[in-house]
Design a protein around this motif. Structure first.
Motif, PDB file in Angstrom:
ATOM      1  N   LEU A 102       0.672  -1.222   0.014  1.00 33.43           N
ATOM      2  CA  LEU A 102       0.007  -0.220   0.005  1.00 33.43           C
ATOM      3  C   LEU A 102       0.805   1.264   0.006  1.00 33.43           C
ATOM      4  O   LEU A 102       0.469   2.360  -0.924  1.00 33.43           O
ATOM      5  N   GLY A 155      -3.773  -0.025  -6.101  1.00 29.63           N
ATOM      6  CA  GLY A 155      -3.870   0.283  -4.752  1.00 29.63           C
ATOM      7  C   GLY A 155      -5.309  -0.037  -4.270  1.00 29.63           C
ATOM      8  O   GLY A 155      -5.533  -0.836  -3.503  1.00 29.63           O
ATOM      9  N   ARG A 156      -6.316   0.148  -5.216  1.00 32.88           N
ATOM     10  CA  ARG A 156      -7.388  -0.101  -4.949  1.00 32.88           C
ATOM     11  C   ARG A 156      -7.645  -1.981  -5.047  1.00 32.88           C
ATOM     12  O   ARG A 156      -8.481  -2.286  -4.493  1.00 32.88           O
ATOM     13  N   HIS A 163      -6.534  -3.064  -1.942  1.00 35.81           N
ATOM     14  CA  HIS A 163      -7.489  -2.823  -0.871  1.00 35.81           C
ATOM     15  C   HIS A 163      -8.601  -3.971  -0.715  1.00 35.81           C
ATOM     16  O   HIS A 163      -8.965  -4.298   0.101  1.00 35.81           O
ATOM     17  N   VAL A 175      -7.097  -6.832   0.763  1.00 33.28           N
ATOM     18  CA  VAL A 175      -7.222  -6.572   2.267  1.00 33.28           C
ATOM     19  C   VAL A 175      -8.080  -7.316   2.969  1.00 33.28           C
ATOM     20  O   VAL A 175      -8.473  -8.006   3.953  1.00 33.28           O
ATOM     21  N   VAL A 198      -9.535  -5.668   8.545  1.00 35.77           N
ATOM     22  CA  VAL A 198      -9.235  -4.301   8.301  1.00 35.77           C
ATOM     23  C   VAL A 198      -9.189  -3.664   9.770  1.00 35.77           C
ATOM     24  O   VAL A 198      -8.765  -2.441   9.782  1.00 35.77           O
ATOM     25  N   LEU A 253      -4.254   2.379   4.524  1.00 37.06           N
ATOM     26  CA  LEU A 253      -5.240   2.501   3.569  1.00 37.06           C
ATOM     27  C   LEU A 253      -5.454   4.308   3.703  1.00 37.06           C
ATOM     28  O   LEU A 253      -5.798   4.898   2.508  1.00 37.06           O
ATOM     29  N   TYR A 293      -5.034   6.657   0.058  1.00 40.67           N
ATOM     30  CA  TYR A 293      -6.399   7.316  -0.514  1.00 40.67           C
ATOM     31  C   TYR A 293      -6.132   8.649  -0.438  1.00 40.67           C
ATOM     32  O   TYR A 293      -6.342   9.738  -1.459  1.00 40.67           O
ATOM     33  N   PHE A 317     -13.053   5.776   5.495  1.00 44.31           N
ATOM     34  CA  PHE A 317     -12.109   4.840   6.269  1.00 44.31           C
ATOM     35  C   PHE A 317     -12.161   5.089   7.694  1.00 44.31           C
ATOM     36  O   PHE A 317     -12.136   4.513   8.667  1.00 44.31           O
TER      37      PHE A 317
END
Length: 643
Positions: free
Chosen positions: A294, A306-307, A310, A313, A319, A328, A332, A344
């Motif tokens: 990340l 990155g998504r 995610h 994850v 998480v 995370l 973002y 988040f």
């Protein structure tokens, strides 16, 4: 469990005791067993007493104090009993009691020392060294080491290994290596302990030597620790070569090499290794590998990958891991998706100081200054007393106050800094100086400046430019003179932008020329376009238009629009219509969308009586939808609303 009454209960043996202990589930039941042993006299059997003592140390429902008292009341405790209680004190996070128990053990021995052979054994001293390691108490460890040598346990490999570990934990790799070299016998634990000592010390050369000299097969743990060391010390190729040579790679191996690449800013390689790890069905992905991946995406602004990570994850780990959640949020924010980051943040069941810091800094970096202040106040309301914002957060908040010209909020933050007794370091102090100067409070800025123990060049720059901004030009130049005479801080390019700007404010042409020339001659600083722009503006405002234009023509770099714009404004001010018309046409070609240049050129045409040209310029502005943007101001209402 029901235990028979003590009357007539003289019958007691190991079989009965074992049955009692197997069925013992409470402290109260153990006390009954203890009472029965006392009444029967079986407590004087050393072996039986050691069995019940062993039970007390292994049972979580029996307090450690009870085991210690039980030990001290035994008539002839054996070495096993002493060792069990000392080991229990280490396991139960009471290592401060371990050496006290050992001292009681020494006092219990006969004066001639005959009991020593019955009490001390090779298991006693590793326990003591473990206790010293937990406490990082090298001095006590050295005293125990002397006892080891006196009693002849200095050649036992188990004793030597735990002592080496003690010296390693206490950052004394030298004595650990001496023990390693002098030991008559080494096992794999010895080699791994010595390797760990050099890894912890960051000694790549010695760690590599130990690893290469290790008996084969080397453990995966040893290889992993060396890869981690290579990563910390920027030996990326060595780390990869070792990783590729490993016959067996576990999750830690993959995590170590991914972290190695990420720590050394090789983000593409980090993500490449992460993909290989994910595609390997045999290797599970852990939290550390995900955080490294990340972070790499954050640095590369790789929003798509990155998504994807995610999504991984949610499929692999929880998480709820706070470090993963923070990664995370940070990712973002780096993508510019502040809404997702806040989502988040709001959904987290647990937040720590890093979570708040990350969100506040993210708002500040995206120029969301009202949100920055709002988040800071929310943090203080929710976490008051449990968190203390770090200097980075406070700098972000002060910067937000500066951008919003919110003097009242800035004063509140400053009061909080004083109340919590933050160290007025250079970054925090400079932010306060800048805030007060830009809010028009030069006296407050000077007070902060004078209280700062360490002033760096950025601090002086904020003061010098701030004084000039507030019309205190003589004071600004005086501070520059003081800065150059003190000798501990050398002016930089930004400093000269500030002092040239000060000269520009009041038209100190000669002083400006001297400062501009001193950049090269004294401070060996090559002027950049900003310095030339300041000089052009200074000369132009004072009416030296030809000199200003000549300076532009001799610039070693291409002049920017701002430099030409400064000269155009000077031409308009001093009525130099011919030069102004020529420069104006050039600027309109360079920046056709700039409304100000077109308006100035139109006005110059009008001054020269060229009404057709003026009307044509206005007409082109309408045709090309170039609209003069009206100025605006803001003020803060009494309730801190921005209007």
């Amino acid at each position: 469990m029901r235990i028979a009454g003590t009357a007539g209960a003289a019958v007691m043996n190991l079989t009965i005791l074992d049955v009692y202990l197997q069925n013992c589930q409470s402290h109260r039941t153990l006390q009954k067993i203890h009472t029965k042993m006392l009444v029967s006299g079986y407590i004087n059997d050393t072996y039986a007493a050691s069995r019940i003592l062993d039970f007390t140390t292994r049972s979580s429902f029996i307090p450690l104090d009870y085991s210690i008292q039980f030990l001290h009341h035994l008539r002839h405790p054996n070495g096993f009993s002493w060792n069990r209680v000392m080991k229990a004190s280490v396991i139960r996070d009471s290592s401060h009691l371990t050496l006290k128990i050992y001292k009681a053990m020494l006092l219990s021995l006969d004066g001639d020392g005959d009991g020593g052979a019955l009490v001390f054994d090779k298991y006693t001293y590793p326990i003591l060294f473990q206790a010293c390691s937990v406490r990082r108490d090298e001095r006590q460890g050295q005293q125990v080491h002397a006892h080891v040598l006196e009693l002849g346990f200095g050649s036992d490999v188990y004793v030597v290994n735990t002592l080496m570990n003690l010296y390693s934990v206490c950052e004394n790799a030298k004595d650990a290596r001496r023990l390693f070299d002098e030991s008559p016998m080494l096992d794999m634990v010895s080699w791994n302990t010595m390797l760990a000592a050099y890894v912890d010390a960051g000694n790549v050369e010695e760690a590599t030597w130990v690893y290469n000299e290790m008996p084969l097969p080397r453990s995966t743990i040893a290889s992993n620790s060396l890869i981690a060391l290579f990563g910390r010390k920027n030996h990326v190729d060595d780390a990869r070569n070792l990783f590729d040579r490993m016959p067996v790679k576990d999750m830690v191996s993959w995590t170590a090499i991914i972290s190695c690449y990420e720590q050394n800013t090789k983000y593409e390689k980090a993500l490449e290794m992460f993909r290989m790890m994910v595609n390997s069905d045999k290797i599970p992905v852990d939290e550390i590998a995900l955080i490294s991946a990340l972070t790499a995406c954050s640095r590369l602004a790789g929003s798509n990958e990155g998504r994807t990570i995610h999504g991984l994850v949610f499929r692999t780990v929880s998480v709820d891991y706070i470090n993963l959640l923070n990664s995370l949020i940070h990712m973002y924010l780096c993508f510019g998706d502040v809404v997702a980051a806040r989502r988040f943040f709001d959904s987290a069941s647990l937040l720590d100081q890093i979570s708040w810091n990350c969100m506040i800094a993210g708002y500040a970096q995206h120029d969301l200054h009202e949100e920055t202040l709002g988040m800071f106040h929310e943090m203080m309301r929710q976490q008051y007393g449990s968190v203390k914002p770090d200097e980075g957060v406070l700098v972000s908040v002060i910067t937000a106050c500066t951008r919003l010209s919110s003097l009242e909020q800035g004063r509140l933050i400053h009061s909080y800094i004083k109340e919590m007794r933050y160290d007025p370091n250079s970054i925090l102090g400079t932010s306060l100086v800048d805030m007060y100067m830009k809010c028009g409070c030069a006296e407050d800025a000077m007070e902060v400046f004078d209280e700062m123990p360490n002033k760096v060049v950025s601090t002086w720059n904020a003061l010098i430019s701030g004084l000039a901004m507030n019309g205190l030009v003589s004071e600004s130049l005086a501070k520059f003179s003081l800065m150059t005479t003190q000798g501990d801080v050398v002016p930089n390019k930004i400093t000269f932008v500030a002092v040239l700007g000060a000269c520009r404010h009041v038209g100190l042409v000669d002083e400006g020329r001297k400062l501009f020339d001193s950049m090269k001659e004294i401070y060996k600083i090559e002027p950049n376009v900003k310095h030339y722009s300041c000089m052009v503006d200074l000369l132009g405002r004072a009416g030296f238009l030809r000199e200003a234009e000549d300076l532009i023509e001799t610039m070693p770099m291409a002049p920017d629009v701002a430099t030409w714009g400064a000269l155009l404004g000077a031409c308009r001010k001093h009525g130099e219509s011919e030069m102004g018309e020529r420069i104006g046409r050039r600027l309109v070609e360079l920046e056709p969308e700039h409304d100000g240049f077109r308006v100035l050129l139109s006005n110059i045409y009008a001054c020269r009586g060229k009404w057709d040209n003026a009307m044509e310029m206005r007409h082109k502005m309408k045709q090309q939808s170039v609209v003069k943007i009206p100025g605006c101001s803001s003020l803060i209402h009494a309730n801190n609303d921005f209007l």
